[in-house]
Motif scaffolding. Structure first.
Motif: not given
Ligand code: BDR
Ligand code: CA
Length: 310
Positions: A3-7, A119-121
């Protein structure tokens, strides 16, 4: 794929709420590190409360909510209660959420979460860009750990929705939008040109409601409220799916077309304040910015239904 890290930085807002419901329903694809809120459609107190309402409805108490800026960087605040109802959540009935926002300010939380991430967000902005702009100004180094910023905002060929040429999120804090567009390493912008293509028409929201379950019912309720307002304002049939388009883009980019662009925000003219000047005379190698031009609306609604199904 992990899963892609997001905010998600938002101002719920009926369509922000649907965007949150969609994102909360996709834990396999989106690792939501936080939801941060900002003054916009309604006051900062209400946007934070509303994010907590939607988090509870989605059963995602694992995601922290941080309340942020109470006004734009420079200009006077401009709210959009007429479009989102007094509560900011249209006609949705809800109980006060048991859990509120964290004590840390959203701007500090953005800096901390992005800095600490392995990992880049990816940052998603569905309201005025104030929080993310201030985070970038406070700690410019976080740009190195931002994968992409996905912004709902702006208008090119569609014209504006608050003035002749300005879209609400950019108009509400044009200086913050400028900071994000110039300091973030990569930005994808979904403006009115594309969101006006994705309309929550009555048959579409009826199909959504027909899925059953609390999430689908809430999403249909929120969209039906927006569609009523859209119709009353003579802006066509079916509310545009503004903010959910950002999450749909992350979940299914093949449903969209994007072009490399240079985007400048008008910050001084009283007539065109908040206008986004979108220039396509640039290659992907020369710019980190993309402007989304087209969407497959049926595909977006199929995605929404698939994720909202109980
Ligand atoms: C944008 O403005 C707000 O009112 C909506 O929530 C959306 O983010 C559309 O112009
Ligand atoms: Ca919004």
């Amino acid at each position: 794929m992990p899963a892609r890290p997001i905010l998600i930085d938002c101002d719920p807002g009926v369509d922000d709420a649907v965007a949150l419901l969609l994102a909360f329903a996709a834990p396999d694809a989106l690792d939501i590190r936080a939801v941060t809120t900002v003054a916009g459609n309604v006051s900062a107190g209400l946007t934070a409360r509303n994010a907590c309402v939607i988090r509870a409805l989605a059963g995602r108490e694992d995601v922290p909510v941080f309340a942020g800026c109470t006004r734009p960087m420079v200009r006077a605040p401009i709210e959009a209660e007429h479009f989102h109802g007094e509560s900011g959540l249209g006609a949705l009935a809800f109980d006060a959420p048991a859990r509120g926002p964290e004590t840390e300010h959203a701007v500090n939380a953005i800096v901390r979460i992005v800095s600490e991430a392995v990992q880049p967000v990816t940052l998603v902005i569905t309201g005025p860009c104030t929080n993310v702009a201030l985070a970038l100004l406070l700690a410019p180094g976080i740009a190195d750990n931002i994968a992409e910023v996905v912004v709902m905002g702006g208008a090119r060929s569609e014209g504006g929705n608050v003035t002749a040429s300005a879209e609400y999120n950019i108009f509400a804090d044009p200086h913050a939008a400028h900071v994000v567009l110039t300091m973030a390493p990569a930005v994808t912008v979904l403006g009115l040109d594309v969101t006006h293509q994705i309309r929550a028409t009555a048959p579409r929201t009826a199909a959504l409601a027909g899925l059953g379950g609390a999430r689908a019912a809430a999403a249909a309720n929120l969209l039906d409220f927006s569609s009523e307002v859209t119709r009353a304002w003579g802006q066509g049939e079916g509310a545009p799916l503004h903010d959910p388009a950002t999450i749909a883009w992350l979940l299914a980019p093949h449903l969209f077309t994007a072009r490399p662009a240079r985007i400048a925000v008008e910050m001084s003219s009283p007539i065109t304040l908040g206008h986004t000047a979108v220039d396509f005379h640039v290659t992907a190698a020369e710019t980190g910015v993309r402007w989304v031009t087209d969407a497959d609306a049926e595909g977006v609604f199929s995605l929404l239904n698939a994720r909202m199904a109980p």
